[in-house]
Design an enzyme around this catalytic site. Structure first.
Site, short mmCIF file in Angstrom:
data_model
loop_
_atom_site.label_atom_id
_atom_site.label_comp_id
_atom_site.label_asym_id
_atom_site.label_seq_id
_atom_site.Cartn_x
_atom_site.Cartn_y
_atom_site.Cartn_z
N LEU A 22 -94.69 -30.15 19.32
CA LEU A 22 -93.60 -29.61 18.51
C LEU A 22 -92.45 -29.13 19.38
CD1 LEU A 22 -95.60 -27.54 15.88
CD2 LEU A 22 -94.50 -29.75 15.56
N ASP A 138 -86.02 -9.47 18.83
CA ASP A 138 -85.39 -10.77 19.06
C ASP A 138 -85.21 -11.51 17.74
OD1 ASP A 138 -84.17 -12.69 20.61
OD2 ASP A 138 -86.03 -13.76 21.05
#
Length: 726
Positions: A22, A138
């Site tokens: 991925l 984040d």
């Protein structure tokens, strides 16, 4: 979309059989995997070298713990994990939905009702974290997956307990600059209010397609986050007051997640009812892709004939500083922690003989805009370099400066600067230039800056004694921090204001804060017939000033100096194919400087010794370094990617037009594409599948990036053109 496994990927990890990749980066790899019972997962791993760092393993374990805290309603459910394995791994549910940044990029900004529903759901997700005394730190569009049932927050690689700074370097800003809170940008404590600030930035992005503080270099973003007002233009009017409160510089002035959720949405209806049809269709398409047959595993990459490689001894372990990712952005594999279908900036090999078909998209697109600028090739000293400063594109031509609107290319205003492009540079968002010192009786110069508010050139306190302003080849090489590096001449200027045998030339470092000259070193004399500048490019790397210096016409050297006293540490010839190509810039990191020309090679920054070299009998363009990968244009080969640390070819573009590849300028690298000139085209090559995705008509010879405006600026005599940087 998923890409094939490589020959050296494992068959399985734990109870999960690997199906495809991925994503991959400097920290590790994320795989699509499946259990024996048929459950599909996203399996995140850490490279073995990085796993040797105990702090890295601790962060990996804490990431799994934080993902469990948020739960499977608001995050990707943790299925299993083994942080103690030789190759640590974390398996989460495979989330059926795109990341928010990809959804906005492909479908455009979300309507107001979608932004409200998204924001309210994200408030619930953050509230779940905060009630467990955990902050994300984040939050950004790529860390939010949009499903039909609500958003899921992923990537807890730098999440931590509130008040716990054991794994945070003191004074370091850790996170992604464009979505940091002001306190986080200053290296201070980031608590729940900091996550609220980041969430507001995410919602501004969802509503407008851009971050509230723009984009660009990390240092510029950190400054704007701390001191500049957020750009809320384009945000629906009813949302502006609420988001403005969330973006307050003082944490205590921001609402809580509960207050923000109440102001965004009343909670009525299903989440999917608030999404646009195109986004719902994309979610459905991704769900169908899960059960497509896995792509076949790639064989080992054959060794290319003629590519002898000279390598330096292998480095053991990984850089702790690189792992902590201070101020530079998120972890390299952050986007893929919870699954989803991700575009891959990776390094997968291409089987020998495999054919790639270029997509049937619109070919030879027109530039975004063009501007006919007279005298762009200024007096034979080379094509100009545009600068982005004070929100505009500046073209510094002799005796006049043009200021262009980045969005349209239209002339905003002309400034009476008596400065050329090589006597100016942009730093910290401001335009600096060499100027006449009107108090020095022609015997000195000053470094000046454009004063936006007062609309004039303002001299700084930095005076350069024994420097003649009328000598045209004076150069402002670069500015790093508060230090400017300049090459100036003193003596009589001939009628053409160029070189003369009687002139004395020096390279200097000057402190812009104090005005003091830090050091002053002599430069070689130049012939009065010379039309070449002393320096083609300069860059500061740590305590090294790296330059492409031309001590005599047509002879270029890579010269590295100590920034503290100007001492030449080493000097090596650069066998470039034409000096002008080296104006495109310098590729260097804390360990090496990278050169093109007859060979692609890496020289140690410490002593100039060769670390590795590719010998293939072909010329290379000057390289561009991006996230540990060197991108270069090979003569007769096209765009090539090379592992910067090892000198190993990762991939070469598949094209039938390699014979038209232009090696006279370095490639431009964005987040999705790498760009280079091929014939009369600016070609955008996908970093995921290495095929040409887009081409643009161009006659430009030189290309410069304007990251703040998201543009590539092409320059050729008499014309400047703009292309999208993606």
């Amino acid at each position: 979309m998923p890409t094939p496994l490589t020959h050296d990927d494992p068959v399985a990890l734990g109870p999960y059989r690997l199906l495809a990749r991925l994503g991959s980066g400097g920290m590790g790899t994320v795989y699509l995997a499946r259990s024996a019972g048929g459950r599909t997962v996203a399996l995140k791993t850490m490279h073995a070298g990085i796993a040797a760092d105990p702090a890295a393993r601790t962060r990996f374990r804490l990431e799994a713990d934080a993902a469990r805290v948020i739960g499977d309603r608001f995050g990707a459910r943790v299925m299993d994990a083994d942080p103690l394995a030789k190759t640590p791994w974390l398996a989460t549910e495979y989330v059926l939905g795109p990341p928010l940044d990809e959804a906005v990029e492909s479908g455009g900004p979300l309507p107001e009702q979608s932004v409200r529903a998204l924001g309210a759901a994200l408030c619930s997700a953050l509230g779940q974290l905060h009630r467990s005394d955990v902050v994300h730190r984040d939050l950004k569009p790529s860390n939010i997956l949009v499903t039909a049932y609500g958003p899921k927050v992923i990537d807890f690689g730098i999440a931590r307990a509130i008040g716990d700074d054991r794994l945070t370097r003191a004074g370091a800003a850790v996170g992604t600059p464009a979505f940091m809170s002001p306190e986080q940008a200053a290296g201070q404590d980031h608590d729940a209010a900091g996550d609220v600030f980041a969430l507001a930035g995410v919602l501004v992005y969802a509503a407008t397609g851009r971050a509230p503080f723009g984009h660009g270099q990390a240092a510029d973003l950190l400054y704007r986050v701390r001191y500049a007002e957020a750009d809320l233009s384009g945000v629906p009017a009813a949302l502006v007051p609420l988001l403005a409160r969330c973006l307050a510089k003082e944490p205590g002035e921001r609402p809580t997640t509960e207050q923000l959720a109440a102001g965004l949405h009343d909670g009525s209806g299903e989440f999917a009812e608030h999404l646009p049809p195109g986004l719902l269709a994309d979610i459905g398409r991704r769900a169908a892709e899960v059960w497509r047959p896995a792509p076949p595993r790639l064989p080992a990459q054959p060794v290319e004939a003629g590519h002898d490689m000279v390598t330096s001894p292998a480095r053991h372990g990984a850089s702790r500083r690189r792992f902590l990712a201070a101020a530079g952005g998120a972890l390299a594999v952050s986007a893929a922690a919870g699954g989803g279908v991700w575009w891959y900036r990776g390094r997968r090999a291409v089987p020998a003989g495999a054919e790639k078909k270029e997509p049937e998209q619109t070919r030879n697109l027109e530039p975004l805009w063009e501007n006919n600028g007279s005298d762009l090739d200024v007096f034979g000293w080379g094509l100009l370099a545009p600068y982005h400063a004070n929100g505009s594109i500046w073209l510094n031509l002799h005796a006049i400066a043009k200021r262009l609107d980045p969005s349209t290319g239209q002339l905003q205003e002309k400034m009476p600067f008596d400065t050329d492009w090589w006597q100016a540079t942009a730093a910290n968002g401001r335009l600096y230039l060499l100027d006449t010192d009107f108090t020095g009786n022609g015997r000195s110069m000053v470094i000046a800056a454009w004063d936006e508010k007062q609309n004039y050139i303002h001299p700084t306190s930095t005076r350069l004694e024994a420097a003649s302003a009328e000598i045209m080849p004076n150069q402002l090489l670069c500015i790093s921090g508060d230090v400017a590096y300049v090459a100036v001449g003193y003596g009589k200027a001939p009628e053409d204001k160029g070189f003369s045998d009687s002139q004395i030339w020096t390279l200097r470092a000057a402190d812009l804060r104090t005005g003091r000259t830090l050091w002053n070193k002599p430069l070689p004399k130049r012939s009065g017939k010379s039309k070449r500048l002393h320096f083609l490019a300069a860059k500061v790397v740590g305590d090294r000033l790296v330059t492409h210096q031309e001590p005599a016409d047509g002879k270029v050297h890579i010269v590295v100096r100590d920034t503290r006293d100007g001492t030449v540490l080493w000097d090596e010839p650069y066998d470039a194919d034409g000096p002008d190509s080296l104006r495109s810039g310098i590729a260097a990191d804390e360990n090496h400087v990278y050169l093109g020309g007859a060979r692609l090679r890496a020289l140690r920054l410490s002593d100039g010794g060769q670390a590795w070299a590719l010998r293939s009998g072909q010329a290379y363009s000057p390289p561009t370094l991006h996230e540990g990968v060197l991108y270069t244009v090979g003569e007769g080969a096209g765009l090539t990617a090379v592992d910067a640390a090892r000198g190993k070819t990762l991939w070469t573009e598949t094209t039938a037009e390699a014979d038209r590849a232009y090696t006279g300028w370095r490639p431009i690298v964005g987040t999705r594409y790498a760009y280079y000139k091929n014939g009369l085209q600016l070609r955008a090559v996908s970093l995921s599948d290495h095929t040409t995705a887009l081409t643009f008509r161009t006659t430009a010879e030189h290309f410069h990036t304007d990251t703040r405006a998201g543009l590539i600026l092409g320059v050729d005599p008499g014309l400047i053109s703009a292309y999208p940087l993606k």
